[in-house]
Design an enzyme around this catalytic site. Structure first.
Site, short mmCIF file in Angstrom:
data_model
loop_
_atom_site.label_atom_id
_atom_site.label_comp_id
_atom_site.label_asym_id
_atom_site.label_seq_id
_atom_site.Cartn_x
_atom_site.Cartn_y
_atom_site.Cartn_z
N PHE A 178 -3.62 -11.22 -12.57
CA PHE A 178 -2.25 -10.58 -12.00
C PHE A 178 -2.42 -11.05 -10.89
O PHE A 178 -3.32 -11.55 -10.21
CB PHE A 178 -3.19 -8.96 -11.63
CG PHE A 178 -2.47 -7.93 -11.03
CD1 PHE A 178 -1.91 -7.05 -11.44
CD2 PHE A 178 -2.47 -7.85 -10.01
CE1 PHE A 178 -0.84 -6.57 -10.65
CE2 PHE A 178 -1.66 -6.44 -9.03
CZ PHE A 178 -0.59 -6.10 -9.58
N ASP B 230 -5.73 -17.90 -5.94
CA ASP B 230 -4.90 -16.35 -6.34
C ASP B 230 -6.61 -15.69 -6.66
O ASP B 230 -6.95 -15.27 -6.37
CB ASP B 230 -4.66 -16.09 -7.09
CG ASP B 230 -3.99 -14.46 -7.02
OD1 ASP B 230 -4.70 -13.32 -5.54
OD2 ASP B 230 -3.09 -13.19 -7.07
N LYS C 136 -6.40 -8.57 0.03
CA LYS C 136 -6.64 -7.46 0.07
C LYS C 136 -7.99 -7.19 0.94
O LYS C 136 -7.94 -6.66 1.76
CB LYS C 136 -7.64 -7.16 -1.68
CG LYS C 136 -6.90 -7.20 -2.58
CD LYS C 136 -7.45 -6.58 -3.72
CE LYS C 136 -6.34 -5.85 -4.96
NZ LYS C 136 -5.95 -6.59 -5.40
C1 LIG Z 1 -4.25 -7.10 -5.86
C2 LIG Z 1 -3.95 -8.08 -6.55
C3 LIG Z 1 -2.42 -8.64 -6.02
C4 LIG Z 1 -1.43 -8.00 -5.32
O1 LIG Z 1 -1.74 -7.78 -3.37
P1 LIG Z 1 -0.88 -6.34 -3.09
O2 LIG Z 1 -1.01 -6.33 -2.21
O3 LIG Z 1 -1.08 -5.17 -4.25
O4 LIG Z 1 0.05 -6.70 -3.61
C5 LIG Z 1 -2.56 -10.11 -6.45
N1 LIG Z 1 -3.28 -10.50 -7.06
C6 LIG Z 1 -4.50 -10.84 -7.49
C7 LIG Z 1 -5.34 -10.90 -7.58
C8 LIG Z 1 -5.04 -8.66 -6.72
O5 LIG Z 1 -5.90 -8.42 -7.06
#
Ligand SMILES: *Cc1c(COP(=O)(O)O)cnc(C)c1O
Length: 393
Positions: free
Chosen positions: A127, A214, A243
């Site tokens: 994701f 990521d 986050k």
């Molecule tokens: C939550 C998340 C995102 C997206 O972040 P947003 O601030 O909602 O755009 C991308 N990568 C990972 C691994 C995430 O957990």
């Protein structure tokens, strides 16, 4: 009648106040928060030092523009660089935007090398966000369905499978980067084998690709190190954060190292809000508080404690497939879909999450105390047992 677009299905609760790992609703009911706003509120709710830093900055200067020097942005970049060992930082406002920056950086690098169709290797069950590029990169049909045409320039391989990456290396000459979560969050709290990042690092080096991590969910101390890659004795070319970085004040970051740090030139990328004084003050305070309160080693110990106690309490239960995680990313995989557990927990005053249909996910704040963690374990186990026994009947 609500005038919000129905993009969410919120639970029937409205929180009005928070302190540490506790939230209060508009009826005065108290809840134990084991989710921390989906890994955002690492310092718990309204940490006094964080609130003070945000208030102070809000009274002094909230926003100017990236047309001007922003002192707080420089200081935050220097701090992130010293913690990560990387070279420089681009600031934006969310995880998706941070990954969007990484994808653009990799594509530009490809074009600079004469690759006209730069292609990025991405993973199943990943994701990366909800913008067109990041939902294309995500390995989840649910976030893509209805939004076709998707972008070109991505190839997908199974997570935690080095042979699959090697296979692409042999057959596709357009690859410029690998984009991967060191630990998958939304995909079900998936922890790869210990050598995974080292192996990816080696393949990227051999092929002159960027390794792009990521760390939007697993970064900022949650894994038991500042950054998840620090468990593996490698350094990525690109790392994205969001986050936990601003403790709830919107900020994202794309860090680059070595060759990757020189790809973007003036005019290549920009954000109006990205890295404004308020967001940077929140992030800078967050990093300092984590350091002052030794929250990284605490996260490691607390995560081990929670997993051990969950195993004691749930091992042998029919229907519990696996208890896994790293630091304060904790997953309990059940044999059956269990999204109904979220409401059951809420009714008992506990906030948890279910991801990938069958995985109960806990993402507690880094400040959670042992006795609070024990309460999380007891309530979570009780709810899971009750649920599994009812399914059997
Ligand atoms: C939550 C998340 C995102 C997206 O972040 P947003 O601030 O909602 O755009 C991308 N990568 C990972 C691994 C995430 O957990």
């Amino acid at each position: 009648m609500s005038h919000l677009m129905p993009t969410y299905s919120p639970l029937p609760v409205t929180f009005v106040k928070g302190e540490g790992v506790w939230l209060w609703d508009d009826k005065g009911q108290r809840y134990l928060d084991a989710l921390a706003g989906i890994a955002v509120c690492g310092l718990g709710h309204c940490h006094p030092k964080l609130s003070e830093a945000v208030c102070e900055q809000a009274k002094t200067l909230i926003h100017t523009s990236n047309l001007y020097h922003i002192d707080k942005q420089e200081k935050l970049a220097t701090k992130l660089v010293s913690l990560s060992g990387m070279d420089n930082v681009y600031f934006c406002n969310s995880g998706a935007e941070a990954n969007e920056a990484a994808i653009k950086l990799a594509r530009l690098h490809g074009h600079n090398k004469g690759i006209d169709l730069p292609t990025i290797i991405v993973m199943e069950q990943s994701f990366h966000g909800r913008t067109m590029a990041t939902l294309t990169a995500s390995g989840n049909r649910k976030v893509q369905a209805g939004f076709e045409p998707l972008l070109t320039g991505f190839v997908r391989v199974p997570y935690n499978n080095i042979d699959a990456v090697n296979h692409v290396a042999i057959h596709n000459k357009n690859i410029v980067a690998v984009l991967v979560e060191p630990y998958q969050g939304e995909g079900g709290v998936n922890i790869p084998q210990a050598q995974y990042l080292q192996d990816l690092r080696r393949i990227c080096d051999e092929n002159n690709w960027f390794l792009m991590l990521d760390e939007v969910q697993c970064g900022i101390g949650r894994s038991g190190k500042w950054f998840a890659f620090q468990h593996s004795a490698i350094v990525p070319d690109v790392m994205t954060l969001a986050k936990g970085l601003g403790s709830g004040v919107a900020i994202g970051a794309c860090l680059a190292n070595g060759k990757a740090s020189g790809v973007f030139k003036p005019g290549n990328h920009a954000s109006t809000f990205g890295g404004n004084p308020l967001a940077c003050a929140a992030a800078f305070a967050t990093l300092n508080i984590i350091e002052e309160e030794n929250l990284i080693s605490h996260a490691m110990k607390l995560g081990n404690f929670i997993r051990d106690r969950l195993k004691q309490s749930l091992t042998g239960e029919t229907g519990v497939v696996q208890i896994r995680g790293q630091g304060l990313m904790i997953g309990i995989e059940l044999a059956v879909p269990c999204s109904g557990l979220v409401t059951k927990a809420l009714e008992r005053g506990l906030l948890i999450n279910v991801t990938s249909d069958k995985v109960v996910r806990l993402l507690p704040a880094l400040v959670m105390q042992l006795d609070e963690a024990e309460q999380v374990v007891e309530s979570t186990s009780a709810i899971i047992k009750e649920f599994l026994h009812n399914v059997d009947n």
